[in-house]
Design a protein around this motif. Structure first.
Motif, PDB file in Angstrom:
ATOM      1  N   GLN A 152       0.780  -1.831   0.417  1.00 27.78           N
ATOM      2  CA  GLN A 152       0.438  -0.085   0.245  1.00 27.78           C
ATOM      3  C   GLN A 152       1.473   0.867   0.028  1.00 27.78           C
ATOM      4  N   ARG A 181       0.592   5.552   1.168  1.00 27.67           N
ATOM      5  CA  ARG A 181      -0.370   6.220   1.369  1.00 27.67           C
ATOM      6  C   ARG A 181       0.179   7.445   1.790  1.00 27.67           C
ATOM      7  N   LYS A 182      -0.474   7.870   0.341  1.00 25.27           N
ATOM      8  CA  LYS A 182       0.608   9.494   0.067  1.00 25.27           C
ATOM      9  C   LYS A 182      -0.057  10.189   0.782  1.00 25.27           C
ATOM     10  N   GLU A 183      -0.824  10.242   1.348  1.00 24.12           N
ATOM     11  CA  GLU A 183      -1.605  11.533   2.655  1.00 24.12           C
ATOM     12  C   GLU A 183      -0.884  11.427   3.821  1.00 24.12           C
ATOM     13  N   ASP A 184      -0.463   9.765   4.317  1.00 28.60           N
ATOM     14  CA  ASP A 184      -0.050   9.988   5.761  1.00 28.60           C
ATOM     15  C   ASP A 184       1.825  10.010   4.957  1.00 28.60           C
ATOM     16  N   ILE A 200      -3.718   2.369  10.528  1.00 28.88           N
ATOM     17  CA  ILE A 200      -3.815   1.181  10.099  1.00 28.88           C
ATOM     18  C   ILE A 200      -4.684   0.135  10.510  1.00 28.88           C
ATOM     19  N   GLU A 252      -8.537   0.973  10.623  1.00 32.38           N
ATOM     20  CA  GLU A 252      -8.990   0.973   8.933  1.00 32.38           C
ATOM     21  C   GLU A 252      -9.141  -0.586   8.650  1.00 32.38           C
TER      22      GLU A 252
END
Lengths: 209, 124
Positions: free
Chosen positions: A178, A180-183, B9, B12
């Motif tokens: 994954q 996660r660009k925003e994180d 995470i 989620e």
């Protein structure tokens, strides 16, 4: 350039599309700022120098402070270089985020392994050792380490006890689970070197995909 | 030391999964999704919960049952998307956190005292 400095945040597991859980390491990647763009004509090679994590201004000496000032950024804790093509358009003061890893399926993660201290041959090299009981007085020793008058010496690189761990290694070809660009984070399949909080380098895999 | 991102995470992974409140000692029915080729069907697995391990989205539970005279144990992740649903048949009141001692017992001795809700107890 498709590489960033980051920090290992820890491991967990996530479910994939088939409902299988897969072990992942969460790595914070960037944001990194470009401190210098090295070019072949001036520096002899092509590279991008980037910095990661803010450093207190009083912790940097004058030459370093000048170097950061030239790029127009606050002082950074970690400074590293990535080799790039001459066509790379990065310039001083640019911020590089996880976006540059967009579309990458496999990454290499470089980092320093946990130090294990001075270890014997069983742990360090996986040697078998000797039986534990039935009159044996030798248990975890390497055994014979050489021959007799000929050759009369111990060969170089003979595996012996010594310091283990705390070396820089590359974990090649880890699958990106994954991004996660925003994180500012990336989740890669499996383990990466070092304890939680260790500084690592994440780059596009050199040998795969 | 879990960071905020790891907690996020974790959250989620658990989102959208409704899991009943169940404990060690309960008799449960687990509806497991099984994929054969491109067809999917649901298999029922019923037994006693003998352990719950881990925390957050990585938590698992172990269900023991006697199948054709043979003891069988399966470990499921609590929040796995491959579980269609979990049903609690009967709540037990065990005296241990892990019921591994059931492995050595059979028949009547494997019975676990049933949990009676407080209000029911008052009436009786």
């Amino acid at each position: 350039m498709q590489g960033l400095i980051g920090k290992k945040l820890g491991m967990t597991q996530v479910y994939d599309a088939n409902g299988h859980h897969i072990p992942v390491t969460v790595i914070e990647v960037g944001p990194c700022v470009v401190l210098q763009r090295k070019i072949a004509a001036r520096d002899g090679y092509e590279a991008v120098q980037v910095g990661y994590l803010d450093q207190k201004p009083q912790r940097v000496n004058k030459p370093q402070a000048g170097h950061f000032k030239k790029a127009g950024v606050t002082p950074k804790k970690i400074v590293k270089e990535f080799r790039v093509d001459a066509s790379n358009a990065a310039k001083e003061g640019d911020t590089l985020t996880a976006e540059i890893l967009e579309g990458v399926t496999y990454v290499d993660v470089l980092g320093m392994t946990k130090g294990q201290g001075f270890q014997g041959v069983m742990k360090r090299h996986g040697m078998a050792g000797q039986p534990a009981a039935h009159g044996h007085t030798m248990h975890r020793r390497p055994g014979s380490i050489g021959m007799r008058t000929t050759p009369g010496r111990i060969f170089k690189n003979k595996r012996l006890p010594g310091h283990m761990g705390h070396v820089n290694i590359t974990m090649p070809n880890l699958k990106v689970v994954q991004l996660r660009k925003e994180d500012h984070a990336i989740l890669v399949h499996g383990a990466v070197p070092g304890p939680t909080g260790t500084i690592v380098v994440v780059r596009k895999a050199l040998k795969k995909g | 030391m879990a960071t905020k991102l790891l907690e996020k995470i974790d959250q989620e992974q658990r989102n959208g999964r409704s899991v009943p409140d169940f404990n060690v000692g309960d008799s449960v029915k687990v509806y497991v999704k099984i994929r054969e080729g491109d067809k999917e069907r649901v298999q029922l697995y019923a037994g006693t919960v003998i352990a719950r391990d881990g925390t957050g989205s990585t938590e698992t539970f172990t269900v023991r049952r006697i199948s054709y005279g043979e003891g069988v144990e399966r470990v499921f992740p609590v929040y796995s998307p491959s579980l269609e649903k979990i049903e609690v048949e009967r709540s037990g009141q065990p005296k241990r956190a892990k019921l591994y001692y059931l492995r050595a017992l059979s028949g009547k001795k494997t019975k676990i005292k049933e949990k009676v809700a407080k209000e029911d107890r008052a009436e009786a």
